[in-house]
Design an enzyme around this catalytic site. Structure first.
Site, PDB file in Angstrom:
ATOM      1  N   GLN A 194     -39.850 -27.349 -59.822  1.00 21.60           N
ATOM      2  CA  GLN A 194     -38.686 -28.193 -59.533  1.00 21.60           C
ATOM      3  C   GLN A 194     -38.069 -27.784 -58.192  1.00 21.60           C
ATOM      4  O   GLN A 194     -37.619 -26.651 -58.031  1.00 21.60           O
ATOM      5  CB  GLN A 194     -37.643 -28.068 -60.636  1.00 21.60           C
TER       6      GLN A 194
ATOM      7  N   ASP B 174     -40.029 -33.217 -58.388  1.00 19.34           N
ATOM      8  CA  ASP B 174     -38.585 -33.519 -58.419  1.00 19.34           C
ATOM      9  C   ASP B 174     -38.006 -33.743 -57.021  1.00 19.34           C
ATOM     10  O   ASP B 174     -36.916 -33.258 -56.701  1.00 19.34           O
ATOM     11  CB  ASP B 174     -37.815 -32.398 -59.120  1.00 19.34           C
TER      12      ASP B 174
ATOM     13  N   ASP C 270     -42.969 -36.089 -61.516  1.00 22.40           N
ATOM     14  CA  ASP C 270     -41.601 -36.576 -61.745  1.00 22.40           C
ATOM     15  C   ASP C 270     -40.808 -36.642 -60.441  1.00 22.40           C
ATOM     16  O   ASP C 270     -39.606 -36.343 -60.418  1.00 22.40           O
ATOM     17  CB  ASP C 270     -40.858 -35.665 -62.725  1.00 22.40           C
TER      18      ASP C 270
ATOM     19  N   ARG D 233     -43.354 -40.974 -66.664  1.00 24.58           N
ATOM     20  CA  ARG D 233     -43.218 -40.574 -68.072  1.00 24.58           C
ATOM     21  C   ARG D 233     -41.732 -40.549 -68.415  1.00 24.58           C
ATOM     22  O   ARG D 233     -40.879 -40.320 -67.537  1.00 24.58           O
ATOM     23  CB  ARG D 233     -43.871 -39.221 -68.327  1.00 24.58           C
TER      24      ARG D 233
END
Length: 566
Positions: free
Chosen positions: A356, A379, A400, A468
């Site tokens: 992240q 991220d 993500d 997702r």
């Protein structure tokens, strides 16, 4: 984002003051729980219908009934009185949660991460209080017959309050005080959840008063060549002038000393107290290695550079190596209303090992980003909360890399999927909507979704997906976009197929409409997603900027075209 814990638990040395926790978590703890409110005096029969109507769409009906009990005693109360009562009750509980968080003390030296997490929690709850106060004032200052015109804005604000509470809890990892603060927030969370649903269904509530409430736009939206409705005439002139090099900034940042400041941070710190109107910061070409976090009080900042290939803000904070919480890894963060960025790059260089590592985080309503590059790996872009618009940007990453809980539309942008580590996969999006009738979600419209060269060479063995679901009610729409052949035919990836706690694929909302290119075929999309749907043009229109962000006052003939419809 990671499915499990995002941080390790460091050695803990703390003083935790939670004496009032049990008392704080009281009557509204569960919709099926304590019936204490039933012992109170019942409201007049003429108001029973009103209470039932307002509370019908809520999940925590006992809490709703109790929050409206005082106003229900007034037989002349209007729908506005009921809404204000719901907001006031929510505000009271969030203030209690903030007070509890303020009494939680963590030793900074022994446990630096959790010390910061608790401080973040306090700051987030303080923002939530401010947003609720603004919401209460909005309703109070709005005429009853025009309340429908502010309903979407109000719902967005309250949804952001829910997000701020959720992030507060997410930041804290030590079970001892995480549980205490979570327990102290039960009432606040339930009442905020209720408030979102009440505002989302105001039309039904108005029927109890025999009043009309038409939530449809009053007039047809304009289609092309315009700025969003929250851009006033001054801002539109400002952006046009900036594009022609005719703007006069308040301050100039230049590494060579030719401006008033050499760092962006110093320029932002120069924001005058009680400043009114737009505060303009011009950042000359250069690579600025610094971390920026714009305070909520510094509203209406516009920051622009000499182009994304020339003006770069860069950092490398991350969780994977440095053990910094996701929110605080951002190279550039804005928590203020009315933020505008243009012609710059926001970058996080932590790389795949950093996990992240946010490049840009936005947590302020009515924010817009134009012609910017947002670069990272996992991220990259955190659309934290509230309404946000991105246009003509380049966003890159791996896992993500476009995630959050705001109301975000990304239009006419280039989405570049990078090569992750060999044992990883790519998921472009991870939306975190938690309340089904909340205003939040993520829309990708008329974008190009491509693989960088390094990924294209190994696309057969490294899987890439649209996204997702981070949270149960996640909403993501990909429409009118060019999709590369590296996107797997399944399209979407479940968060987990083994842990029922993360079976969000059964409840989330993933939609596609009129996409193009080799990755756009929908016949093999994953059957795991119960609510997946290919939208009709009429259904897709709901997710265009004109409706999703309610930009009904858009004007034509500007330098930057905006498509409000399909």
């Amino acid at each position: 984002m990671g499915a499990g814990k995002k941080i390790g638990i460091l050695a803990v040395s703390l003083i935790l003051v939670v004496g009032a926790v049990i008392g704080v978590v009281a009557v509204v703890r569960s919709s099926n729980g304590n019936n204490e409110h039933k012992q109170q005096q019942q409201p007049p029969s003429t108001t029973v219908k009103a209470i039932e109507s307002f509370c019908a769409p809520t999940d925590y009906k006992d809490a709703c009934t109790q929050s409206l009990s005082a106003v229900a005693k007034n037989e002349t109360a209007t729908p506005k009185d009921y809404i204000m009562a719901a907001l006031q009750a929510t505000l009271d509980e969030v203030e209690k949660a903030l007070d509890l968080a303020g009494k939680t003390v963590v030793n900074k030296d022994a446990d630096p991460y959790n010390h910061m997490a608790v401080q973040d929690c306090k700051d987030l709850l303080d923002q939530a209080v401010g947003t609720l106060q603004a919401s209460y004032s909005m309703v109070g200052d709005t005429e009853l017959h025009t309340l429908k015109d502010r309903a979407h804005e109000l719902r967005s604000w309250i949804t952001s309050v829910y997000t701020l509470q959720s992030t507060c809890k997410d930041q804290i990892e030590n079970p001892e005080y995480k549980t205490a603060i979570e327990n102290g927030m039960v009432n606040a969370t339930q009442l905020t959840h209720n408030a979102i649903n009440i505002v989302a269904e105001l039309a039904e509530a108005f029927k109890a008063f025999n009043l009309p409430f038409d939530l449809k736009p009053a007039r047809r939206l304009m289609g092309l060549n315009s700025y969003p409705s929250w851009f006033g005439a001054a801002d539109r002139r400002l952006l046009r002038a900036q594009s022609r090099g005719q703007i006069t900034p308040n301050v100039v940042v230049a590494k060579d000393g030719s401006g008033q400041f050499k760092t962006i941070g110093d320029a932002i710190n120069s924001y005058p107290k009680k400043h009114q109107g737009r505060f303009i910061i011009y950042v000359k070409a250069g690579v600025y290695e610094e971390y920026i976090n714009i305070d909520p009080k510094k509203t209406e900042i516009m920051i622009y550079g000499d182009g994304p290939d020339k003006t770069v803000v860069t950092g490398k904070r991350n969780y994977g190596i440095m053990k910094i919480g996701t929110m605080n890894t951002a190279t550039f963060s804005s928590n203020a209303v009315g933020f505008i960025a243009r012609s710059m790059t926001f970058r996080n260089t932590a790389g795949p090992d950093g996990h992240q590592a946010v490049a840009l985080r936005i947590n302020g309503d009515r924010s817009a980003v134009f012609q910017c590059n947002i670069e990272g790996y996992q991220d990259t872009l955190y659309y934290h909360s509230s309404r946000q618009f991105y246009r003509d940007c380049m966003i890159s990453g791996t896992i993500d890399f476009i995630f959050g809980q705001g109301d975000a539309v990304i239009q006419n942008s280039l989405i570049v999927v990078r090569r992750p580590k060999d044992n990883q996969f790519n998921t472009i999006t991870a939306d975190g909507r938690e309340v089904k009738k909340g205003s939040d979600g993520l829309i990708l419209q008329n974008c190009r979704i491509v693989a960088e060269k390094e990924l294209d060479l190994v696309k057969s063995r490294i899987a890439s997906y649209f996204g997702r679901p981070w949270r149960p009610e996640a909403l993501t729409v990909v429409m009118q976009s060019d999709i590369g052949d590296f996107i797997r035919p399944e399209g979407w990836l479940p968060w987990s197929t083994t842990d029922p706690k993360y079976f969000h694929h059964k409840t989330c909302f993933y939609f596609e409409h009129a996409n193009r290119g080799p990755g756009a075929a929908v016949d093999k999309r994953s059957k795991e997603f119960k609510n997946f749907k290919v939208l009709s043009p009429q259904e897709a229109a709901k997710y265009t900027p004109g409706q999703f962000l309610k930009g009904q006052d858009w004007l034509p003939n500007t330098q930057l075209p905006f498509q409000l419809g399909l």
